[in-house]
Design an enzyme around this catalytic site. Structure first.
Site, short mmCIF file in Angstrom:
data_model
loop_
_atom_site.label_atom_id
_atom_site.label_comp_id
_atom_site.label_asym_id
_atom_site.label_seq_id
_atom_site.Cartn_x
_atom_site.Cartn_y
_atom_site.Cartn_z
N HIS A 304 -41.19 69.06 -73.24
CA HIS A 304 -41.66 70.14 -74.09
C HIS A 304 -40.50 71.06 -74.39
O HIS A 304 -39.62 71.26 -73.55
CB HIS A 304 -42.80 70.92 -73.39
CG HIS A 304 -43.54 71.85 -74.29
ND1 HIS A 304 -43.08 73.11 -74.60
CD2 HIS A 304 -44.72 71.70 -74.96
CE1 HIS A 304 -43.93 73.70 -75.41
NE2 HIS A 304 -44.94 72.87 -75.65
N ASP A 363 -50.39 67.09 -74.45
CA ASP A 363 -50.85 65.98 -75.29
C ASP A 363 -51.09 64.69 -74.51
O ASP A 363 -51.70 63.76 -75.04
CB ASP A 363 -49.82 65.70 -76.39
CG ASP A 363 -49.56 66.92 -77.26
OD1 ASP A 363 -50.54 67.48 -77.78
OD2 ASP A 363 -48.39 67.32 -77.40
#
Length: 411
Positions: A304, A363
């Site tokens: 991320h 996700d």
């Protein structure tokens, strides 16, 4: 006492104020560099640039911390419902019982959309992606609220409530149209999450009975996706809003930005990757492909931009995923979950991923939950938009209440 950083350019020293953060890193004010030093700063992707002052969301990526208005995301996911968090983001405090009841009644009251919007849906071909339909439908709301083309401060809260209320209705309509089923009207006897599931899965001839485990899981997913600082879509909403554009137009720009596979579309890509891997026995092969600089394969759902630790949202979703699959009798026989769990275990022990601080992100598990719920992959980003609308509206409102707000104009 004020602190300053010194910037030396061509032998001349410039003093730059250091702005103290209430929490987290301090910020160097470079707003006068271009005027005084005849230079601009260069920061592709705004990697080191704060674009605004905000009190809504705080992230410590190194420690894996996410807080909304001071409340830890894990506590909110476990103890609150989505509209409580929506109230928190917009107003700055969790609601009292009376405030919560009034807020939920207002949201329910505004959940219907104008009947003329049905004609807009009919202009799309049957194969249209639900995000394309939703993008157009949200933007078209500007036509139904012409008074908001020149909005005033008094409109901020009502506009936020209208948007939060109508987005799930439009989202469900987008899905129904894409599969050729009649639209289902909102049912104000249901709560926010139940109502969305009802509009998604009921038909005129069949009622949909909401499973409480499914409802609670979707409630958590909405909370976990509600806001996330100045990400791509939120920044897009703020930039559009800085020009004075009406709020429906601003939210439609956020939806457009969210649609990108590097942003809101990532969980759909994760599902496709897990399907491509196909079996746990092939995980080492794909781990090797991910490490190979000459191989275009990327391990999706890991890493991320902000988090250099385990994404706290992913930790909640991993457990939520197990709860949902257990309820549906799929815990031990869902191939995507088995691949995901083994892939995570192998990657977290691999020096390549450890050195690069690549951990599962939000996700990684959300798509598996959606698939188990019966939500098709083309709706994943639509559900993300339902949740993130709350954050967008809170950020939009905060921007317009900021006396230092200026039109955004990068150089």
């Amino acid at each position: 006492d004020s602190e300053f950083a010194e910037l030396k350019i061509r032998g001349k020293i410039f003093k730059l104020p250091i702005l103290k953060a209430s929490i987290g890193e301090d910020v160097i004010d470079i707003s006068r560099v271009s005027a005084e030093a005849d230079c601009f700063t260069y920061d592709p992707g705004f990697m080191s640039t704060a674009s605004c002052q905000s009190t809504i969301t705080y992230i410590d990526g190194d420690k894996g911390i996410l807080r909304h208005r001071g409340y830890d995301i894990k506590d909110l996911a476990e103890k609150s419902d989505f509209l409580e968090v929506a109230y928190l983001l917009i107003y700055g405090e969790l609601p009292s019982g009376e405030q919560y009841n009034n807020f939920t009644k207002q949201v329910a009251h505004h959940s219907l959309v104008n009947e003329r919007l049905h004609y807009l849906f009919q202009t799309f071909c049957s194969s249209s992606h639900p995000m394309a339909i939703m993008l157009a439908a949200v933007g078209s709301l500007s036509a139904f609220y012409p008074d908001l083309l020149n909005f005033k401060e008094a409109d901020y809260e009502l506009t936020a409530i209208r948007m939060i209320a109508k987005i799930p209705t439009i989202a469900a309509m987008s899905y129904k149209y894409s599969i050729g089923q009649p639209f289902i009207y909102p049912d104000n006897s249901l709560d926010f999450t139940e109502n969305f599931l009802h509009m998604m899965f009921a038909t005129p001839c069949t009622k949909y009975k909401v499973n409480p485990i499914i409802k609670n899981a979707l409630n958590k997913i909405f909370i976990l996706h509600a806001d996330h600082e100045q990400n791509a879509s939120t920044s897009t909403v703020r930039i559009a809003g800085s020009s004075g554009a009406n709020p429906f137009a601003c939210i439609s720009t956020g939806i457009a930005s969210l649609w990108g596979p590097a942003h809101g579309g990532a969980n759909e890509v994760v599902i496709n990757m897990l399907k491509e891997i196909g079996s746990s026995e092939y995980i080492p092969k794909y781990i090797a492909k991910a490490k190979d600089k000459n191989d275009p394969f990327r391990l999706m759902g890991f890493g991320h931009r902000i988090y250099k630790n385990y994404d706290p949202r992913a930790a909640v979703l991993k457990e939520t995923c197990k709860e949902v699959l257990k309820e549906l009798g799929q815990l031990d026989n869902n191939p995507l979950l088995q691949i995901a769990i083994e892939l995570e275990a192998i990657a977290l022990k691999d020096e390549y991923f450890i050195e690069r601080k690549l951990y599962p992100n939000v996700d990684f598990y959300s798509g598996i939950i959606y698939k188990a719920m019966g939500i098709p992959s083309q709706m994943f980003t639509v559900l993300f938009a339902i949740a993130r609308t709350v954050g967008w509206m809170a950020q939009w409102k905060e921007m317009h209440e900021d006396p230092e707000q200026k039109i955004s104009r990068p150089r």
